[in-house]
Design a protein around this motif. Sequence first.
Motif, mmCIF file in Angstrom:
data_model
loop_
_atom_site.group_PDB
_atom_site.id
_atom_site.type_symbol
_atom_site.label_atom_id
_atom_site.label_comp_id
_atom_site.label_asym_id
_atom_site.label_seq_id
_atom_site.Cartn_x
_atom_site.Cartn_y
_atom_site.Cartn_z
ATOM 1 N N SER A 154 0.856 -1.194 0.000
ATOM 2 C CA SER A 154 0.000 0.000 0.000
ATOM 3 C C SER A 154 0.888 1.239 0.000
ATOM 4 C CB SER A 154 -0.880 -0.003 1.256
ATOM 5 O OG SER A 154 -0.122 0.406 2.375
ATOM 6 N N PRO A 155 0.302 2.412 -0.274
ATOM 7 C CA PRO A 155 1.107 3.640 -0.241
ATOM 8 C C PRO A 155 1.749 3.885 1.121
ATOM 9 C CG PRO A 155 -1.069 4.057 -1.182
ATOM 10 C CD PRO A 155 -1.083 2.649 -0.687
ATOM 11 N N LEU A 156 1.183 3.287 2.178
ATOM 12 C CA LEU A 156 1.776 3.467 3.506
ATOM 13 C C LEU A 156 3.030 2.625 3.683
ATOM 14 C CD1 LEU A 156 -1.387 3.030 5.779
ATOM 15 C CD2 LEU A 156 -0.209 5.187 5.300
ATOM 16 N N GLY A 157 3.107 1.531 2.921
ATOM 17 C CA GLY A 157 4.208 0.587 3.099
ATOM 18 C C GLY A 157 4.076 -0.240 4.370
ATOM 19 N N ARG A 158 2.901 -0.208 4.981
ATOM 20 C CA ARG A 158 2.657 -0.944 6.226
ATOM 21 C C ARG A 158 1.146 -1.071 6.389
ATOM 22 N NH1 ARG A 158 0.352 3.047 9.174
ATOM 23 N NH2 ARG A 158 1.160 5.147 8.868
ATOM 24 N N LEU A 159 0.739 -1.732 7.479
ATOM 25 C CA LEU A 159 -0.693 -1.816 7.764
ATOM 26 C C LEU A 159 -1.188 -0.486 8.321
ATOM 27 C CD1 LEU A 159 -0.748 -5.358 9.400
ATOM 28 C CD2 LEU A 159 -1.691 -4.692 7.183
ATOM 29 N N GLY A 160 -2.445 -0.167 8.044
ATOM 30 C CA GLY A 160 -3.030 1.083 8.529
ATOM 31 C C GLY A 160 -3.235 1.067 10.044
ATOM 32 N N ARG A 161 -3.536 2.238 10.576
ATOM 33 C CA ARG A 161 -3.776 2.326 12.029
ATOM 34 C C ARG A 161 -5.032 1.534 12.400
ATOM 35 N NH1 ARG A 161 -6.652 8.187 12.007
ATOM 36 N NH2 ARG A 161 -8.242 7.545 10.505
ATOM 37 N N MET A 162 -5.114 1.173 13.674
ATOM 38 C CA MET A 162 -6.238 0.371 14.156
ATOM 39 C C MET A 162 -7.313 1.285 14.757
ATOM 40 S SD MET A 162 -6.868 -2.827 14.195
ATOM 41 C CE MET A 162 -5.623 -4.113 14.413
ATOM 42 N N VAL A 163 -8.549 1.040 14.409
ATOM 43 C CA VAL A 163 -9.667 1.802 14.984
ATOM 44 C C VAL A 163 -10.600 0.802 15.664
ATOM 45 C CG1 VAL A 163 -11.667 3.250 14.465
ATOM 46 C CG2 VAL A 163 -9.509 3.634 13.258
ATOM 47 N N ASN A 164 -10.920 1.034 16.910
ATOM 48 C CA ASN A 164 -11.786 0.116 17.656
ATOM 49 C C ASN A 164 -13.246 0.333 17.238
ATOM 50 O OD1 ASN A 164 -13.446 -1.126 19.627
ATOM 51 N ND2 ASN A 164 -11.735 -1.124 21.060
ATOM 52 N N MET A 165 -13.871 -0.729 16.733
ATOM 53 C CA MET A 165 -15.235 -0.567 16.198
ATOM 54 C C MET A 165 -16.261 -0.224 17.276
ATOM 55 S SD MET A 165 -16.617 -4.350 15.117
ATOM 56 C CE MET A 165 -18.037 -3.665 14.259
ATOM 57 N N SER A 166 -15.941 -0.506 18.538
ATOM 58 C CA SER A 166 -16.876 -0.167 19.613
ATOM 59 C C SER A 166 -16.836 1.321 19.944
ATOM 60 C CB SER A 166 -16.569 -0.993 20.865
ATOM 61 O OG SER A 166 -16.679 -2.367 20.557
ATOM 62 N N GLN A 167 -15.948 2.050 19.276
ATOM 63 C CA GLN A 167 -15.883 3.498 19.471
ATOM 64 C C GLN A 167 -16.078 4.219 18.147
ATOM 65 O OE1 GLN A 167 -12.106 3.500 21.651
ATOM 66 N NE2 GLN A 167 -13.256 3.726 23.569
ATOM 67 N N LEU A 168 -17.034 3.721 17.366
ATOM 68 C CA LEU A 168 -17.315 4.330 16.061
ATOM 69 C C LEU A 168 -17.722 5.790 16.196
ATOM 70 C CD1 LEU A 168 -17.748 4.074 12.982
ATOM 71 C CD2 LEU A 168 -20.091 3.308 13.460
ATOM 72 N N GLY A 169 -18.503 6.088 17.231
ATOM 73 C CA GLY A 169 -18.948 7.476 17.425
ATOM 74 C C GLY A 169 -17.765 8.425 17.496
ATOM 75 N N ASP A 170 -16.782 8.063 18.327
ATOM 76 C CA ASP A 170 -15.582 8.911 18.435
ATOM 77 C C ASP A 170 -14.805 8.925 17.125
ATOM 78 O OD1 ASP A 170 -16.151 9.557 21.009
ATOM 79 O OD2 ASP A 170 -14.647 8.247 21.931
ATOM 80 N N ALA A 171 -14.703 7.765 16.489
ATOM 81 C CA ALA A 171 -13.911 7.693 15.251
ATOM 82 C C ALA A 171 -14.458 8.664 14.204
ATOM 83 C CB ALA A 171 -13.918 6.267 14.705
ATOM 84 N N LEU A 172 -15.783 8.799 14.154
ATOM 85 C CA LEU A 172 -16.384 9.645 13.117
ATOM 86 C C LEU A 172 -16.473 11.113 13.519
ATOM 87 C CD1 LEU A 172 -19.327 7.372 11.870
ATOM 88 C CD2 LEU A 172 -17.053 7.641 10.871
ATOM 89 N N THR A 173 -16.315 11.394 14.814
ATOM 90 C CA THR A 173 -16.518 12.786 15.235
ATOM 91 C C THR A 173 -15.261 13.453 15.777
ATOM 92 O OG1 THR A 173 -17.293 11.997 17.390
ATOM 93 C CG2 THR A 173 -18.974 12.512 15.754
ATOM 94 N N THR A 174 -14.333 12.680 16.338
ATOM 95 C CA THR A 174 -13.179 13.356 16.959
ATOM 96 C C THR A 174 -11.826 12.852 16.480
ATOM 97 O OG1 THR A 174 -13.192 11.794 18.806
ATOM 98 C CG2 THR A 174 -14.444 13.806 19.120
ATOM 99 N N LEU A 175 -11.788 11.719 15.797
ATOM 100 C CA LEU A 175 -10.493 11.150 15.403
ATOM 101 C C LEU A 175 -9.778 12.077 14.425
ATOM 102 C CD1 LEU A 175 -8.803 8.574 15.876
ATOM 103 C CD2 LEU A 175 -9.840 7.631 13.823
#
Length: 709
Positions: A381-402
């Motif tokens: 991938s363009p990153l040359g590595r695996l992407g960062r991990m996002v915890n699915m139980s915190q989707l609200g935060d991921a979409l609003t504050t990440l």
Amino acid sequence: MEPEAATYNHGMSSRQVHAVCTHDCPDSCGVLVTVEEATGRALKVQGDPSHPVTRGFLCGKVARYLDRVYSPERLLSPMRRRAGVAKGPLPKGQEAAAFERISWEEALTEIVARLQSVAAEYGPESVLPYSYAGTIGQLGYGSMDRRFFYRFGASQLDRTICASAGAEALTRVYGTRLGMEPQQFAEAGLILAWGANIHGNNIHLWPFIEQARRAGAKLVVIDPYRTRTAALADEHLAILPGTDVLLALAMMHVLFRDGLVDEAYLEECTEGWRELRAHALQPEHAPAAVAATTGLGAERIEALARTFGLAGRDGRKPAAIRMNYGIQRAEGGGTAARAVAMLPLLTGSWKQRGGGLLLSMSSAFGFNSAALQMPELGKRSPLGRLGRMVNMSQLGDALTTLNDPPVKAVFVYNCNAAAVAPDSTRVLQGLRREDLFTVVHEQFFTDTTDYADLVLPATTFLEHTDLMGSYGHRFAQLSQQAIAPLGEARSNVWLFSQLGLRMGFEPEFFAVEEEALIEQALVSPSRLLQGITKERLQREGHVPLAFEENALPFSTREWFGHASARAQMLPVPQWQAPVESIAHREAAFPLQFLPRKADNFMNTTFANLAGHQQMERKTAGVLEMHTEDAASRGIAQGDEVRVWNTRGSIRLLAKLGEQVGRGVVAARLDWQKLSADGANVNALTSQRLTDIGGGATFYTTLVDVAKVD
Ligand SMILES: Nc1nc2c(c(=O)[nH]1)N[C@H]1C(S)=C(S)[C@@H](COP(=O)(O)OP(=O)(O)OC[C@H]3O[C@@H](n4cnc5c(=O)[nH]c(N)nc54)[C@H](O)[C@@H]3O)O[C@H]1N2
Ligand SMILES: Nc1nc2c(c(=O)[nH]1)N[C@H]1C(S)=C(S)[C@@H](COP(=O)(O)OP(=O)(O)OC[C@H]3O[C@@H](n4cnc5c(=O)[nH]c(N)nc54)[C@H](O)[C@@H]3O)O[C@H]1N2
Ligand code: SF4
Ligand SMILES: [Mo]
């Protein structure tokens, strides 16, 4: 019935195809689909009578599966949100008007262009895949989709919403996730259903439990809610939610105190049992000391512990624990699952057939998921590595504050994210963002498609092929495609294969079809999969993993794979009152809320179908509460009530009775758009994570309730 081949003729006009129910259920039933030759239409689904565990019957949900497959509400073509239509709830049945029909060609072209432009501006990690277990087929759950997102460099999703606390707990104690076979429960003398709604969620275990009971076994259910399983049991211990660690410690206290442990077994097979003994024998773990917090009388705890300790002794049959995932959807859920998992080690129940514990069999199969998912593509991938991990139980935060980067595109499949993720006010706030590009691959217009820019039609398990393990038994199966996809519906594998090729990714990894993927999954170093081939699965329908005959439960030694390994009791399980519980001295609200699964839905799947709603009518739109909690609030049967906390508020009708004890209220998970106020139980749940495994804590939620004037 022993079909020669999984597909065979059944007279001139119809044939029967061997499929498997791929819904997120431990049973993974063998299914026979009768298909009319002339029209290619499925006429009937029924259980495969030759399956040794699921034995020819289906649960009520899937017995009426054709209602789902042929529902007039099925999503059958790709669609794009019309210009000017804001994201947000759409009335059921009128969703299509917000979208315009487009071709797959247009849909795929647009997705590629949008994902590429988001990646160019914010980096590929600004793309978040969001999926869970709409299907648990090896291919549909995680194969080509993972390849695609690894190769793209998208954020990775930590899939914690269901089982990660319990899975990690079991692994920490036993080094793996294995357990008793369901058939062995028939040989138990005492069965504890611990946070396990067997009748609703795992019905194919029930006949084995009934068989044991006919031979004299006793069933004890430990559950704050009076499920049908609890109502049918010999004893129901209505524990207060989130206090299982204390109950397990009190049982250990009695077992050690009264000499009901198997010291030779503990010495041989476990590490740290002396520390555990000292800890359990502390006065604060005596039954009388935990009675108030657990909500259980000291005598009942004593009696339970002694019955458990005496099982398997002096010619009695052993104790079996069916722990399910109920206890680990809680703040201290990982520790609770660890503590319960240790109980059969104290008594050495594992030594006897019919003794031990079952949480999950998912480690048994050893399908080659690395070959299916190819995480090494992250390097390309363009990153040359695996992407960062996002915890699915915190989707609200991921979409609003990440941030770094923010999520700018979310790709939802196998999941009704808007309805099932905790803290839905935050989730919906995120999904409403007009700058978020949202794609949803679904079978129906759901709560989540209401927020989509593009909606893509998905196949049901009758319309695609998949390879199945199970987390509740040890039979591998092939689910064969029975009918052609309806309309323009396409499988998950097809979708991500097409997207990969259009992105210009390597055809050797992306131009791969279902049949080839199944073969890749079966080429595995796992000893247990030896001899299991696609042809054999096709021929035999179901094939047991190659455990030696009667080798389960293997001695704990065999679990670990080498003789020097031991089950781990350390660190000793410590009780801590969950922040959101009435056991906590600073409890901010007075009632504990159980946002429950419905017996006749599968999470939110089936909630939109009239026949299933009818079967589940008793729990529709109601808050179950204890008569005394209602009386003290001036609430009468059928009153409209508001249930609220700092995160949200929902309206329901009060249903008074003994389903829950004092201090506990319960309501079922449902589609948001089907309720009067457009919200469901997850408006009240939090994004707080479990102590172990980073899981969701649906069942530690505090609320208050008041009558609506
Ligand atoms: N009919 C039906 N079947 C299903 C599902 C469904 O939605 N409907 N969902 C599927 C899925 S995704 C899963 S993960 C499995 C889950 O299967 P289970 O693990 O059985 O799932 P739950 O219903 O979450 O929890 C089981 C019981 O735990 C109780 N419980 C809650 N909190 C506590 C606690 O603190 N202590 C104790 N002792 N008990 C507690 C609940 O009241 C519930 O009755 O079932 C699968 N099967
Ligand atoms: N309040 C509360 N919240 C909960 C729970 C709870 O008990 N209470 N349970 C939690 C648990 S244990 C779980 S596992 C999660 C479940 O969360 P989800 O996995 O989101 O489960 P479902 O609600 O069943 O939604 C699955 C969706 O996948 C779709 N689908 C099915 N097959 C396919 C397919 O082949 N391809 C695609 N693209 N789509 C498909 C279905 O149509 C359905 O809409 O919910 C969690 N949320
Ligand atoms: S949902 Fe579970 S019990 Fe029902 S048919 Fe599917 S696997 Fe069997
Ligand atoms: Mo789940």
